[in-house]
Write a protein that holds these residues in place. Structure first.
Motif, PDB file in Angstrom:
ATOM      1  N   GLY A  44      -8.903   3.633   6.748  1.00 54.09           N
ATOM      2  CA  GLY A  44      -8.850   2.562   5.768  1.00 54.09           C
ATOM      3  C   GLY A  44     -10.225   1.968   5.540  1.00 54.09           C
ATOM      4  N   ASP A  60      -1.550   0.379  10.655  1.00 57.03           N
ATOM      5  CA  ASP A  60      -0.861   0.628   9.394  1.00 57.03           C
ATOM      6  C   ASP A  60       0.372  -0.274   9.355  1.00 57.03           C
ATOM      7  OD1 ASP A  60       1.260   1.728   7.724  1.00 57.03           O
ATOM      8  OD2 ASP A  60      -0.047   3.438   7.415  1.00 57.03           O
ATOM      9  N   VAL A  97       2.855  -0.283   7.380  1.00 56.42           N
ATOM     10  CA  VAL A  97       4.103   0.377   6.999  1.00 56.42           C
ATOM     11  C   VAL A  97       4.686   1.147   8.179  1.00 56.42           C
ATOM     12  CG1 VAL A  97       5.150   2.083   5.446  1.00 56.42           C
ATOM     13  CG2 VAL A  97       3.384   0.522   4.585  1.00 56.42           C
ATOM     14  N   GLN A 154      -5.100   8.516   9.328  1.00 57.32           N
ATOM     15  CA  GLN A 154      -5.653   7.945   8.099  1.00 57.32           C
ATOM     16  C   GLN A 154      -6.876   7.111   8.435  1.00 57.32           C
ATOM     17  OE1 GLN A 154      -2.250   5.642   6.727  1.00 57.32           O
ATOM     18  NE2 GLN A 154      -3.212   3.733   7.353  1.00 57.32           N
ATOM     19  N   TYR A 171      -9.891   9.207  -1.480  1.00 57.86           N
ATOM     20  CA  TYR A 171      -9.316   7.923  -1.087  1.00 57.86           C
ATOM     21  C   TYR A 171      -8.518   7.361  -2.262  1.00 57.86           C
ATOM     22  CZ  TYR A 171     -11.869   7.941   3.263  1.00 57.86           C
ATOM     23  OH  TYR A 171     -12.320   8.270   4.516  1.00 57.86           O
ATOM     24  N   GLN A 172      -7.416   6.712  -1.932  1.00 58.44           N
ATOM     25  CA  GLN A 172      -6.529   6.163  -2.949  1.00 58.44           C
ATOM     26  C   GLN A 172      -6.252   4.697  -2.653  1.00 58.44           C
ATOM     27  OE1 GLN A 172      -2.980   8.514  -2.651  1.00 58.44           O
ATOM     28  NE2 GLN A 172      -4.118  10.423  -2.672  1.00 58.44           N
ATOM     29  N   THR A 173      -5.988   3.947  -3.699  1.00 56.60           N
ATOM     30  CA  THR A 173      -5.620   2.552  -3.529  1.00 56.60           C
ATOM     31  C   THR A 173      -4.207   2.493  -2.955  1.00 56.60           C
ATOM     32  OG1 THR A 173      -6.990   1.912  -5.402  1.00 56.60           O
ATOM     33  CG2 THR A 173      -5.284   0.352  -4.719  1.00 56.60           C
ATOM     34  N   GLN A 174      -4.069   1.817  -1.820  1.00 53.52           N
ATOM     35  CA  GLN A 174      -2.761   1.661  -1.201  1.00 53.52           C
ATOM     36  C   GLN A 174      -2.222   0.251  -1.435  1.00 53.52           C
ATOM     37  OE1 GLN A 174      -2.593   1.848   3.112  1.00 53.52           O
ATOM     38  NE2 GLN A 174      -0.569   2.801   2.996  1.00 53.52           N
ATOM     39  N   SER A 175      -3.109  -0.710  -1.470  1.00 63.12           N
ATOM     40  CA  SER A 175      -2.712  -2.085  -1.743  1.00 63.12           C
ATOM     41  C   SER A 175      -3.876  -2.778  -2.421  1.00 63.12           C
ATOM     42  CB  SER A 175      -2.328  -2.813  -0.448  1.00 63.12           C
ATOM     43  OG  SER A 175      -3.455  -2.954   0.377  1.00 63.12           O
ATOM     44  N   GLN A 230     -12.227  -1.311   2.852  1.00 58.41           N
ATOM     45  CA  GLN A 230     -12.131  -2.286   1.775  1.00 58.41           C
ATOM     46  C   GLN A 230     -13.410  -2.177   0.966  1.00 58.41           C
ATOM     47  OE1 GLN A 230     -11.124  -6.232   3.087  1.00 58.41           O
ATOM     48  NE2 GLN A 230     -12.033  -7.160   1.278  1.00 58.41           N
ATOM     49  N   HIS A 275     -10.789   2.059  10.668  1.00 55.46           N
ATOM     50  CA  HIS A 275     -11.067   1.211   9.509  1.00 55.46           C
ATOM     51  C   HIS A 275     -12.586   1.067   9.411  1.00 55.46           C
ATOM     52  CE1 HIS A 275     -10.522  -1.920   6.489  1.00 55.46           C
ATOM     53  NE2 HIS A 275     -11.560  -2.510   7.071  1.00 55.46           N
TER      54      HIS A 275
END
Length: 184
Positions: free
Chosen positions: A150, A105, A107, A148, A169-173, A152, A114
């Protein structure tokens, strides 16, 4: 060792010896979305990232386990007409796969799962297999301490987007691309 994923389907851990089958599933995934492209370069991705640290799971029809029966023969025949040979062995043809790696991550700096690939053969879709695989990997990630997961997904892959949105699931970037001309 395998376990039941859903009624009628089992999930089993893949082995490093199944590298070529993983590659075929990856190529099939991309060919479904981009049928006129060549995906031979995916071999390098598998070679570089597939290891004992990146688990792979296969889903098979429950009737495919055990002795060779009429149902098994029918399943092998239907797979033999597929554009790509999708068989782990003569008696265990997979109908879906899930390959997971590790990411950091950016951040908070925490390692997390992933999803490299989740693929279900078209004739087995809309039966809950994708949802069951996502729940399976979430449980696996929780057990190993991840906070979490991830993944794509291509913006054009509406069925996958719908699945991931339904599962929270949410869009993070956003991964943005600009194509450049090689000509000057």
């Amino acid at each position: 060792m395998s376990e039941q994923l859903l009624p009628g389907y089992i999930i089993r851990r893949g082995s490093l010896l199944e590298r070529s089958l993983l590659l075929k599933f990856m190529q099939r995934t991309y060919q479904d979305l981009f049928p006129n492209e060549d995906f031979s370069h995916l071999e390098q991705t598998v070679k570089q990232y597939f290891s004992s640290d990146t688990p792979l799971w296969w889903v098979e029809e429950e009737g495919e386990q055990g002795s060779r029966g009429a149902g098994e023969q029918r399943s092998k025949e239907s797979l033999s007409s597929a554009p790509l040979p999708l068989r782990a062995s003569a008696t265990h043809p997979p109908i879906a796969c899930l390959w997971v790696g590790n990411a950091i991550d950016q951040v908070h700096g925490n390692r997390h799962a992933h999803i490299f690939i989740l693929y279900v053969l078209p004739e087995h879709r809309r039966q809950g297999i994708g949802t069951a695989l996502m729940q399976y990997v979430e449980n696996w990630a929780i057990q190993r301490g991840d906070r979490q997961i991830g993944l794509q997904v291509f913006q054009s892959n509406k069925p996958a987007l719908n699945l991931y949105n339904q599962l929270g699931y949410q869009t993070q970037s956003l991964w943005m691309v600009k194509f450049l001309s090689a000509e000057k």
